[in-house]
Design a protein around this motif. Structure first.
Motif, mmCIF file in Angstrom:
data_model
loop_
_atom_site.group_PDB
_atom_site.id
_atom_site.type_symbol
_atom_site.label_atom_id
_atom_site.label_comp_id
_atom_site.label_asym_id
_atom_site.label_seq_id
_atom_site.Cartn_x
_atom_site.Cartn_y
_atom_site.Cartn_z
ATOM 1 N N ILE A 124 0.815 -1.206 0.000
ATOM 2 C CA ILE A 124 0.000 0.000 0.000
ATOM 3 C C ILE A 124 0.853 1.263 0.000
ATOM 4 C CG2 ILE A 124 -1.578 1.372 1.433
ATOM 5 C CD1 ILE A 124 -2.928 -1.216 2.260
ATOM 6 N N ASP A 125 1.976 1.224 0.706
ATOM 7 C CA ASP A 125 2.774 2.433 0.947
ATOM 8 C C ASP A 125 3.161 3.150 -0.341
ATOM 9 O OD1 ASP A 125 4.484 4.067 2.949
ATOM 10 O OD2 ASP A 125 5.936 3.467 1.408
ATOM 11 N N GLU A 126 3.546 2.394 -1.342
ATOM 12 C CA GLU A 126 4.016 3.011 -2.584
ATOM 13 C C GLU A 126 2.928 3.830 -3.260
ATOM 14 O OE1 GLU A 126 6.977 4.029 -5.206
ATOM 15 O OE2 GLU A 126 7.125 2.917 -3.315
ATOM 16 N N SER A 127 1.683 3.472 -3.053
ATOM 17 C CA SER A 127 0.579 4.172 -3.718
ATOM 18 C C SER A 127 0.084 5.383 -2.938
ATOM 19 C CB SER A 127 -0.593 3.203 -3.944
ATOM 20 O OG SER A 127 -1.101 2.747 -2.702
ATOM 21 N N LEU A 128 0.694 5.662 -1.798
ATOM 22 C CA LEU A 128 0.253 6.792 -0.976
ATOM 23 C C LEU A 128 1.079 8.045 -1.203
ATOM 24 C CD1 LEU A 128 -0.566 5.052 2.433
ATOM 25 C CD2 LEU A 128 -2.044 5.477 0.466
ATOM 26 N N HIS A 129 2.023 7.992 -2.134
ATOM 27 C CA HIS A 129 2.817 9.176 -2.462
ATOM 28 C C HIS A 129 2.083 9.981 -3.531
ATOM 29 C CE1 HIS A 129 6.262 7.681 -0.192
ATOM 30 N NE2 HIS A 129 6.059 6.506 -0.756
ATOM 31 N N PRO B 179 -4.981 4.232 -1.660
ATOM 32 C CA PRO B 179 -5.498 5.064 -0.564
ATOM 33 C C PRO B 179 -6.716 4.457 0.129
ATOM 34 C CG PRO B 179 -5.000 6.417 -2.467
ATOM 35 C CD PRO B 179 -4.851 5.001 -2.910
ATOM 36 N N THR B 180 -7.599 3.824 -0.640
ATOM 37 C CA THR B 180 -8.790 3.220 -0.032
ATOM 38 C C THR B 180 -8.411 2.067 0.877
ATOM 39 O OG1 THR B 180 -10.053 3.803 -2.018
ATOM 40 C CG2 THR B 180 -11.052 2.233 -0.506
ATOM 41 N N MET B 181 -7.527 1.188 0.395
ATOM 42 C CA MET B 181 -7.054 0.082 1.211
ATOM 43 C C MET B 181 -6.264 0.590 2.415
ATOM 44 S SD MET B 181 -7.978 -2.917 -0.084
ATOM 45 C CE MET B 181 -9.548 -2.034 -0.079
ATOM 46 N N GLY B 182 -5.488 1.662 2.207
ATOM 47 C CA GLY B 182 -4.703 2.227 3.302
ATOM 48 C C GLY B 182 -5.577 2.772 4.413
ATOM 49 N N GLY C 229 -4.830 0.519 13.763
ATOM 50 C CA GLY C 229 -4.641 1.672 14.627
ATOM 51 C C GLY C 229 -3.408 2.486 14.311
ATOM 52 N N ASP C 230 -3.104 2.659 13.023
ATOM 53 C CA ASP C 230 -1.927 3.419 12.594
ATOM 54 C C ASP C 230 -2.380 4.811 12.162
ATOM 55 O OD1 ASP C 230 0.314 4.496 11.315
ATOM 56 O OD2 ASP C 230 0.983 2.543 10.565
ATOM 57 N N ASN C 231 -2.224 5.797 13.041
ATOM 58 C CA ASN C 231 -2.696 7.147 12.752
ATOM 59 C C ASN C 231 -1.968 7.774 11.565
ATOM 60 O OD1 ASN C 231 -4.475 7.056 14.933
ATOM 61 N ND2 ASN C 231 -2.952 7.876 16.348
ATOM 62 N N ARG C 232 -0.652 7.559 11.511
ATOM 63 C CA ARG C 232 0.140 8.159 10.434
ATOM 64 C C ARG C 232 -0.302 7.619 9.078
ATOM 65 N NH1 ARG C 232 6.736 7.717 9.720
ATOM 66 N NH2 ARG C 232 6.883 9.015 7.841
ATOM 67 N N LEU C 233 -0.466 6.313 8.996
ATOM 68 C CA LEU C 233 -0.925 5.706 7.746
ATOM 69 C C LEU C 233 -2.311 6.224 7.379
ATOM 70 C CD1 LEU C 233 -0.638 3.600 5.458
ATOM 71 C CD2 LEU C 233 -1.610 1.900 7.028
ATOM 72 N N VAL D 220 -10.630 -6.296 -0.294
ATOM 73 C CA VAL D 220 -9.686 -6.554 0.795
ATOM 74 C C VAL D 220 -9.272 -8.017 0.813
ATOM 75 C CG1 VAL D 220 -9.480 -6.690 3.310
ATOM 76 C CG2 VAL D 220 -10.386 -4.632 2.244
ATOM 77 N N LEU D 221 -10.222 -8.911 0.588
ATOM 78 C CA LEU D 221 -9.916 -10.340 0.588
ATOM 79 C C LEU D 221 -8.891 -10.674 -0.489
ATOM 80 C CD1 LEU D 221 -10.658 -13.070 1.886
ATOM 81 C CD2 LEU D 221 -12.387 -13.338 0.102
ATOM 82 N N ALA D 222 -9.088 -10.138 -1.696
ATOM 83 C CA ALA D 222 -8.153 -10.405 -2.779
ATOM 84 C C ALA D 222 -6.814 -9.710 -2.541
ATOM 85 C CB ALA D 222 -8.758 -9.945 -4.105
ATOM 86 N N PHE D 223 -6.864 -8.463 -2.075
ATOM 87 C CA PHE D 223 -5.642 -7.693 -1.854
ATOM 88 C C PHE D 223 -4.759 -8.333 -0.794
ATOM 89 C CE2 PHE D 223 -3.214 -4.213 0.049
ATOM 90 C CZ PHE D 223 -2.657 -3.631 -1.081
ATOM 91 N N SER D 224 -5.362 -8.823 0.279
ATOM 92 C CA SER D 224 -4.586 -9.402 1.369
ATOM 93 C C SER D 224 -4.033 -10.780 1.029
ATOM 94 C CB SER D 224 -5.438 -9.498 2.636
ATOM 95 O OG SER D 224 -6.569 -10.318 2.418
ATOM 96 N N ARG D 225 -4.381 -11.285 -0.137
ATOM 97 C CA ARG D 225 -3.818 -12.554 -0.605
ATOM 98 C C ARG D 225 -2.930 -12.367 -1.823
ATOM 99 N NH1 ARG D 225 -7.324 -13.853 2.844
ATOM 100 N NH2 ARG D 225 -7.628 -15.969 3.638
ATOM 101 N N GLY D 226 -2.552 -11.116 -2.099
ATOM 102 C CA GLY D 226 -1.613 -10.836 -3.169
ATOM 103 C C GLY D 226 -2.200 -10.949 -4.554
#
Length: 338
Positions: A119-124, A164-167, A175-179, A236-242
């Motif tokens: 997810i991180d790469e898509s948040l820039h 961003p939606t998944m993030g 519980g990651d406020n920064r993310l 989410v189900l598909a994303f969390s399984r790559g």
């Protein structure tokens, strides 16, 4: 085979600690000495154990200077590692072992760190992100105006709002406020660009406000709530399984990009009431995707840092959804937008 190759680098003085940890999470690991007084451990870890191994290593060794950990996907290993309830590697804690349902739904899930990295790469907020949002909205808008479903699906494959939606859902779950703040900012900017792109398209191109693909984005029915919930859960189900990001993008974007593009086009063409109705559909879809996303992440066993915080956020999203659903019921009862 659902497994990971985990490689650990650390000073020689800490080998006792790591050799105490590894047997609880891996049946196969080996050690080698590398230059610079460092030791390297390589271990094969089944995917279901990756999360807890990374958590324990980070807790015990995260502050050690020279500590480094890498995770790679493992395609195959021979002999194969069989996993049954009897051979399960259990933690030395008082926590009860997972039941059959928990094992079933968590066995193929990526670890939280892997999901976070994806997810991180898509948040820039880069020019490429803004350009893909703009192009996605334009393609979706033109496709809807022409009544061409295939073109709209093509816009969905670009999937600019996926990360961003998944993030946002992941941040609420763990519980990651920064993310959460990064995801919310990226999503908000992307939505503004999609709306402005649709607005410019509505000014530049003559639109038919009654064409079915456009008009459907102004009609909110209970089925639309069910669709958005299903999109969020399946995504989410598909994303969390790559799964393929394009596949997940279709699931998520079908609920977010078209109503945004339609709203902008209606506003640009001088139909503010229809534009407002499309924005209302977008709001419902966004809330539904987050409710379903958080619930699915929790269902798969992602560990919240604070159940109180995660439960509170989920309750807030659910409360907003209930209010919006009541508004939908009221609109239907009054015959508004029918």
């Amino acid at each position: 085979m659902s497994a990971r190759l985990v490689q650990i680098y650390l000073p020689e003085s800490h080998i006792v600690r790591v050799e105490d940890i590894l047997p609880r999470h891996s049946r196969r690991f080996w050690r080698e000495t590398i230059p610079g007084g460092q030791e390297k451990y390589s271990c094969i870890v089944q995917q279901r154990y990756t999360e807890r191994l990374l958590d324990e290593l980070e807790t015990e060794l995260g502050s050690v200077e020279g500590f480094l950990l890498t995770v790679q996907q493992l395609e195959a290993a021979f002999p194969t590692i069989e996993e049954t309830a009897e051979t399960e590697l259990r933690l030395h804690t008082d926590l009860p072992p997972p039941n059959a349902l928990e094992r079933f739904f968590s066995r193929d899930r990526l670890s939280t760190d892997e999901i976070n990295d994806d997810i991180d790469e898509s948040l820039h907020i880069r020019p490429s992100y803004l350009l893909t949002v703009t192009l996605s909205a334009i393609i979706a808008g033109l496709g809807m105006n022409a009544g061409q479903v295939a073109v709209v699906i093509g816009a969905m494959i670009i999937a600019p709002l996926l990360g961003p939606t998944m993030g946002l859902a992941l941040a609420a779950t763990v519980g990651d406020n920064r993310l959460g703040l990064r995801a919310a900012a990226t999503l908000a900017i992307g939505c503004i660009f999609a709306l402005l792109s649709g607005w410019a398209l509505g000014i530049a191109v003559e639109i038919d406000p009654l064409v079915s693909e456009l008009r459907n984005r102004t009609l909110v029915q209970p089925a639309d709530i069910a669709l958005a919930l299903a999109c969020g859960a399946a995504g989410v189900l598909a994303f969390s399984r790559g799964a393929s990001l394009s596949l997940v993008g279709v699931m998520i974007a079908v609920a977010l990009v078209p109503p945004l593009a339609a709203a902008g086009m209606y506003f640009g063409a001088g139909y503010p009431q229809s534009g407002g109705a499309a924005l209302f559909l977008f709001a419902i879809n966004l809330v539904c995707v987050n409710v379903a996303g958080i619930a699915m992440f929790l269902f798969q066993g992602l560990p919240p840092k604070s159940w109180r915080m995660t439960g509170g956020i989920l309750a807030l999203w659910t409360g907003i959804l209930v209010v919006l659903a009541l508004m939908v019921a009221g609109r239907i009862a009054l015959g508004v937008g029918a």
